[in-house]
Motif scaffolding. Structure first.
Motif, PDB file in Angstrom:
ATOM      1  N   THR A  24      -9.712 -11.500   3.070  1.00 15.54           N
ATOM      2  CA  THR A  24      -8.827 -12.395   2.631  1.00 15.54           C
ATOM      3  C   THR A  24      -8.327 -11.467   1.620  1.00 15.54           C
ATOM      4  N   ILE A  25      -7.139 -12.022   2.031  1.00  9.78           N
ATOM      5  CA  ILE A  25      -6.176 -11.078   0.957  1.00  9.78           C
ATOM      6  C   ILE A  25      -4.780 -11.923   0.627  1.00  9.78           C
ATOM      7  N   SER A  26      -5.063 -12.375  -0.870  1.00  9.81           N
ATOM      8  CA  SER A  26      -4.577 -13.171  -1.397  1.00  9.81           C
ATOM      9  C   SER A  26      -3.367 -12.305  -2.554  1.00  9.81           C
ATOM     10  N   LYS A  27      -1.835 -13.198  -2.934  1.00  7.96           N
ATOM     11  CA  LYS A  27      -1.487 -12.175  -4.137  1.00  7.96           C
ATOM     12  C   LYS A  27      -1.550 -11.893  -5.512  1.00  7.96           C
ATOM     13  N   ALA A  28      -2.211 -11.464  -6.062  1.00 10.61           N
ATOM     14  CA  ALA A  28      -2.607 -11.654  -7.482  1.00 10.61           C
ATOM     15  C   ALA A  28      -1.421 -11.136  -8.591  1.00 10.61           C
ATOM     16  N   ASP A  34       5.689 -10.419 -12.433  1.00 15.69           N
ATOM     17  CA  ASP A  34       4.582  -9.911 -14.149  1.00 15.69           C
ATOM     18  C   ASP A  34       4.792  -8.561 -14.007  1.00 15.69           C
ATOM     19  N   GLY A  35       5.663  -7.459 -13.085  1.00 17.13           N
ATOM     20  CA  GLY A  35       5.974  -6.461 -13.481  1.00 17.13           C
ATOM     21  C   GLY A  35       5.473  -5.887 -11.869  1.00 17.13           C
ATOM     22  N   TRP A  36       4.404  -5.838 -11.569  1.00 13.36           N
ATOM     23  CA  TRP A  36       4.050  -4.785 -10.418  1.00 13.36           C
ATOM     24  C   TRP A  36       3.871  -5.328  -9.245  1.00 13.36           C
ATOM     25  N   ASN A  37       3.140  -5.522  -8.376  1.00 11.25           N
ATOM     26  CA  ASN A  37       2.437  -6.035  -6.876  1.00 11.25           C
ATOM     27  C   ASN A  37       1.162  -5.385  -7.124  1.00 11.25           C
ATOM     28  N   ALA A  38       0.005  -6.818  -6.683  1.00  8.30           N
ATOM     29  CA  ALA A  38      -1.009  -6.736  -6.372  1.00  8.30           C
ATOM     30  C   ALA A  38      -1.976  -7.366  -5.860  1.00  8.30           C
TER      31      ALA A  38
END
Length: 214
Positions: A24-28, A34-38
């Motif tokens: 399961t990969i979800s957007k944090a 937020d200024g960055w992707n994680a």
């Protein structure tokens, strides 16, 4: 010294995605908000391309983070078993091409092209399996690591078989690498194998990034 400049690099790792059971990969975080992707990752410890630790079957207490890092790089012989029938037992006789060449500390990679079945029922439920006699032969040869394309080295629907085969190998310090892909891209009989599992405290196994250098 290992000559890295003149090697052909082959990635033997299955890409993890939400299409796989156990992932399961979800957007944090997002760049816009937020200024960055994680991302947040939830992973079954034996999903995709992964390494087993002896703790997996209680063979001994060694966990994935306790395996010495020098074990993760070895010379490996590739045995071509492509075209093997569903649910077949892989035997000592299948090792004839490399039987007289393999030495103590070498590893063994079994090409079955089973990774082409990822996403199908047969990938898990009709996989080719390591026979008990072959497992004992590997112990006699004192191989370092066994790598296979199916998600397991034995019938996952037969707890007695899957426990027996894992136990024979793990009791004799043979690492187990499952869920390999792209073995059909290897053109040499012997490669340098690099298999790096995630370092998880007390992990019974972990997804791994695996490369073959030829």
């Amino acid at each position: 010294m290992l000559d890295l400049e003149h090697k052909n690099y082959i990635d033997l790792t299955l890409t993890l995605s939400n299409d796989l059971n156990g992932v399961t990969i979800s957007k944090a975080r997002s760049l816009a908000r937020d200024g960055w992707n994680a991302s947040t990752l939830e992973l079954y410890s034996h999903v995709g391309t992964h390494m087993d630790a002896p703790l997996h079957f209680g063979v001994n207490p060694q966990s994935i983070d306790e395996i010495p890092v020098q074990r993760f790089i070895s010379f490996a012989w590739v045995v071509n078993l492509s075209g093997i029938a569903e649910s077949s037992l892989i035997t000592i006789d299948d090792m004839r091409p490399i039987a007289k060449k393999i030495q103590k500390g070498h590893s063994l990679i079994l090409r079955t092209d089973w990774s082409k079945r990822v996403g199908t029922t047969s990938y898990r439920d009709a996989l080719p399996r390591i026979s008990k006699e072959l497992a004992e032969w590997m112990v006699e040869k004192r191989i370092a690591l066994l790598g296979v394309e199916p998600p397991s080295i034995a019938n996952v629907n037969n707890i007695r078989e899957v426990t027996e085969i894992h136990t024979i190998l793990m009791q004799n310090d043979i690492l187990i690498l499952e869920g390999l892909v792209n073995l059909d891209k290897i053109t040499k009989e012997q490669v340098t194998l690099i298999a790096l599992p995630l370092k998880i405290l007390r992990g019974d196994g972990a997804p791994a990034r695996v490369l073959a250098l030829e």
